[in-house]
Design a protein around this motif. Structure first.
Motif, PDB file in Angstrom:
ATOM      1  N   UNK A 142     -18.886  -3.420   8.068  1.00  0.00           N
ATOM      2  CA  UNK A 142     -19.345  -2.892   6.790  1.00  0.00           C
ATOM      3  C   UNK A 142     -18.783  -3.676   5.609  1.00  0.00           C
ATOM      4  N   UNK A 143     -19.671  -3.997   4.667  1.00  0.00           N
ATOM      5  CA  UNK A 143     -19.268  -4.496   3.354  1.00  0.00           C
ATOM      6  C   UNK A 143     -20.292  -3.976   2.351  1.00  0.00           C
ATOM      7  N   UNK A 144     -19.916  -2.947   1.601  1.00  0.00           N
ATOM      8  CA  UNK A 144     -20.857  -2.284   0.694  1.00  0.00           C
ATOM      9  C   UNK A 144     -20.678  -2.689  -0.760  1.00  0.00           C
ATOM     10  N   UNK A 145     -19.663  -3.488  -1.064  1.00  0.00           N
ATOM     11  CA  UNK A 145     -19.361  -3.766  -2.460  1.00  0.00           C
ATOM     12  C   UNK A 145     -18.916  -5.205  -2.647  1.00  0.00           C
ATOM     13  N   UNK A 146     -19.091  -5.680  -3.871  1.00  0.00           N
ATOM     14  CA  UNK A 146     -18.629  -7.021  -4.218  1.00  0.00           C
ATOM     15  C   UNK A 146     -17.265  -7.041  -4.847  1.00  0.00           C
ATOM     16  N   UNK A 147     -16.752  -5.864  -5.224  1.00  0.00           N
ATOM     17  CA  UNK A 147     -15.447  -5.773  -5.873  1.00  0.00           C
ATOM     18  C   UNK A 147     -14.663  -4.601  -5.307  1.00  0.00           C
ATOM     19  N   UNK A 148     -13.356  -4.664  -5.472  1.00  0.00           N
ATOM     20  CA  UNK A 148     -12.489  -3.588  -5.016  1.00  0.00           C
ATOM     21  C   UNK A 148     -12.800  -2.287  -5.757  1.00  0.00           C
ATOM     22  N   UNK A 149     -13.073  -2.392  -7.072  1.00  0.00           N
ATOM     23  CA  UNK A 149     -13.346  -1.187  -7.862  1.00  0.00           C
ATOM     24  C   UNK A 149     -14.574  -0.441  -7.338  1.00  0.00           C
ATOM     25  N   UNK A 150     -15.630  -1.168  -6.982  1.00  0.00           N
ATOM     26  CA  UNK A 150     -16.826  -0.513  -6.462  1.00  0.00           C
ATOM     27  C   UNK A 150     -16.596   0.008  -5.054  1.00  0.00           C
ATOM     28  N   UNK A 151     -15.803  -0.695  -4.244  1.00  0.00           N
ATOM     29  CA  UNK A 151     -15.480  -0.156  -2.918  1.00  0.00           C
ATOM     30  C   UNK A 151     -14.810   1.212  -3.049  1.00  0.00           C
ATOM     31  N   UNK A 152     -13.928   1.362  -4.026  1.00  0.00           N
ATOM     32  CA  UNK A 152     -13.255   2.646  -4.212  1.00  0.00           C
ATOM     33  C   UNK A 152     -14.247   3.754  -4.539  1.00  0.00           C
ATOM     34  N   UNK A 153     -15.278   3.431  -5.322  1.00  0.00           N
ATOM     35  CA  UNK A 153     -16.269   4.442  -5.684  1.00  0.00           C
ATOM     36  C   UNK A 153     -17.204   4.767  -4.528  1.00  0.00           C
ATOM     37  N   UNK A 154     -17.631   3.733  -3.788  1.00  0.00           N
ATOM     38  CA  UNK A 154     -18.589   3.941  -2.693  1.00  0.00           C
ATOM     39  C   UNK A 154     -17.902   4.478  -1.447  1.00  0.00           C
ATOM     40  N   UNK A 155     -16.849   3.795  -1.023  1.00  0.00           N
ATOM     41  CA  UNK A 155     -16.224   4.087   0.265  1.00  0.00           C
ATOM     42  C   UNK A 155     -15.036   5.046   0.162  1.00  0.00           C
ATOM     43  N   UNK A 156     -14.544   5.265  -1.070  1.00  0.00           N
ATOM     44  CA  UNK A 156     -13.428   6.192  -1.305  1.00  0.00           C
ATOM     45  C   UNK A 156     -12.318   5.948  -0.285  1.00  0.00           C
ATOM     46  N   UNK A 157     -11.911   4.692  -0.221  1.00  0.00           N
ATOM     47  CA  UNK A 157     -11.067   4.224   0.869  1.00  0.00           C
ATOM     48  C   UNK A 157      -9.599   4.574   0.696  1.00  0.00           C
ATOM     49  N   UNK A 158      -8.939   4.717   1.841  1.00  0.00           N
ATOM     50  CA  UNK A 158      -7.483   4.675   1.897  1.00  0.00           C
ATOM     51  C   UNK A 158      -7.117   3.199   1.895  1.00  0.00           C
ATOM     52  N   UNK A 159      -6.374   2.746   0.882  1.00  0.00           N
ATOM     53  CA  UNK A 159      -6.245   1.304   0.706  1.00  0.00           C
ATOM     54  C   UNK A 159      -4.880   0.740   1.059  1.00  0.00           C
ATOM     55  N   UNK A 160      -4.039   1.533   1.728  1.00  0.00           N
ATOM     56  CA  UNK A 160      -2.742   1.019   2.139  1.00  0.00           C
ATOM     57  C   UNK A 160      -2.715   0.852   3.651  1.00  0.00           C
ATOM     58  N   UNK A 161      -2.022  -0.191   4.118  1.00  0.00           N
ATOM     59  CA  UNK A 161      -1.927  -0.430   5.563  1.00  0.00           C
ATOM     60  C   UNK A 161      -0.484  -0.301   6.033  1.00  0.00           C
ATOM     61  N   UNK A 162       0.303   0.508   5.336  1.00  0.00           N
ATOM     62  CA  UNK A 162       1.670   0.741   5.763  1.00  0.00           C
ATOM     63  C   UNK A 162       1.662   1.501   7.085  1.00  0.00           C
TER      64      UNK A 162
END
Length: 264
Positions: A142-162
């Motif tokens: 999956x790649x739904x966005x061209x930028x990190x900001x739009x990925x956050x809006x579309x995919x509402x992702x958890x963005x840490x890999x700790x």
């Protein structure tokens, strides 16, 4: 809509033909590192209180083989054995082992069928997952966005890999896709609308689609799947693109010498 069985179908898929689903995730429970505003499984929070119970690899083998035997006896065609289901399949604790099982069962019963994975690609940062995906015919990333900001809006992702967190950063996502390169298929759902907070969400405007094109050029995928909304979405103010609109964006991708397939 959540899957209530481990082995599902086969069902006719607009992208995969006659597809037999393998749902590795807990039944009646969504488990994902994304919480996409268009996800047919609903919001993650709707499943947070459900018990996290997984089938073991041996149980999956038994259920899959039993179903494949039935389908062979019925003369039912199977075009793809497909990892899909209630969230992100690569979060299953023993995912590489089940990849080997599914490939073995495919070779035994339907050697001409593809092995397909529908994944959000957040786990490509893990070597064992990266290597397991290399064994599959159709790793759809999956790649739904061209930028990190739009990925956050579309995919509402958890963005840490700790440790203890199943997400990945934008940089980790793009790095994994680029390293996977031509062995991968990029899957992108194009749409526009608003989320439930009233934010405008669109991956078809130039400020999103142009950087998306640049990412495709870096990734050099086998091909790109462009598709539109097909089922009910948890965010209600999203607009489905027509096939004609999808084709316009497909042409822009083709101009970069990247193969693309459209599914309306």
């Amino acid at each position: 809509m959540l899957f209530e069985n481990t082995i599902v179908g086969p069902i006719h898929s607009r992208r995969l033909g006659n597809s037999l689903g393998v749902n590795l995730l807990p039944l009646k429970h969504k488990y994902c590192s994304y919480d996409c505003i268009y996800c047919e499984c609903g919001w993650n929070r709707e499943s947070e209180r459900a018990a996290m119970v997984y089938s073991t690899p041996d149980e999956i083998r038994m259920q899959l083989e039993q179903r494949l035997q039935e389908l062979v006896e019925q003369g039912m065609p199977v075009d793809s054995l497909t990892f899909a289901g209630n969230g992100e399949p690569t979060l299953y604790p023993e995912f590489p082992a089940v990849v080997d099982i599914v490939c073995e069962m495919r070779d035994k019963y339907y050697p001409r069928a593809a092995t397909t994975l529908l994944t959000n690609a957040t786990q490509l940062r893990r070597p064992e997952i990266f290597n397991a995906l290399k064994k599959l015919t159709n790793p759809c990333l999956k790649l739904d966005a061209g930028t990190d900001a739009m990925r956050r809006l579309i995919n509402r992702n958890i963005d840490h890999s700790d440790e203890g967190n199943n997400g990945c950063t934008w940089e980790e996502l793009i790095d994994g896709l680029v390293r996977f390169g031509h062995d991968g298929i990029i899957q992108t759902l194009l749409f526009e609308g608003e989320d439930d907070e009233g934010n405008k969400v669109s991956n078809i405007v130039d400020e999103q689609f142009l950087p998306y094109l640049e990412l495709l050029k870096k990734i050099c995928p086998n091909y790109v799947m462009l598709y539109s909304l097909d089922r009910a979405t948890p965010a209600k103010r999203l607009r489905k693109l027509s096939v004609e609109e999808l084709n316009l964006y497909a042409e822009r991708i083709k101009k970069e010498n990247i193969d693309v397939r459209v599914y309306g």
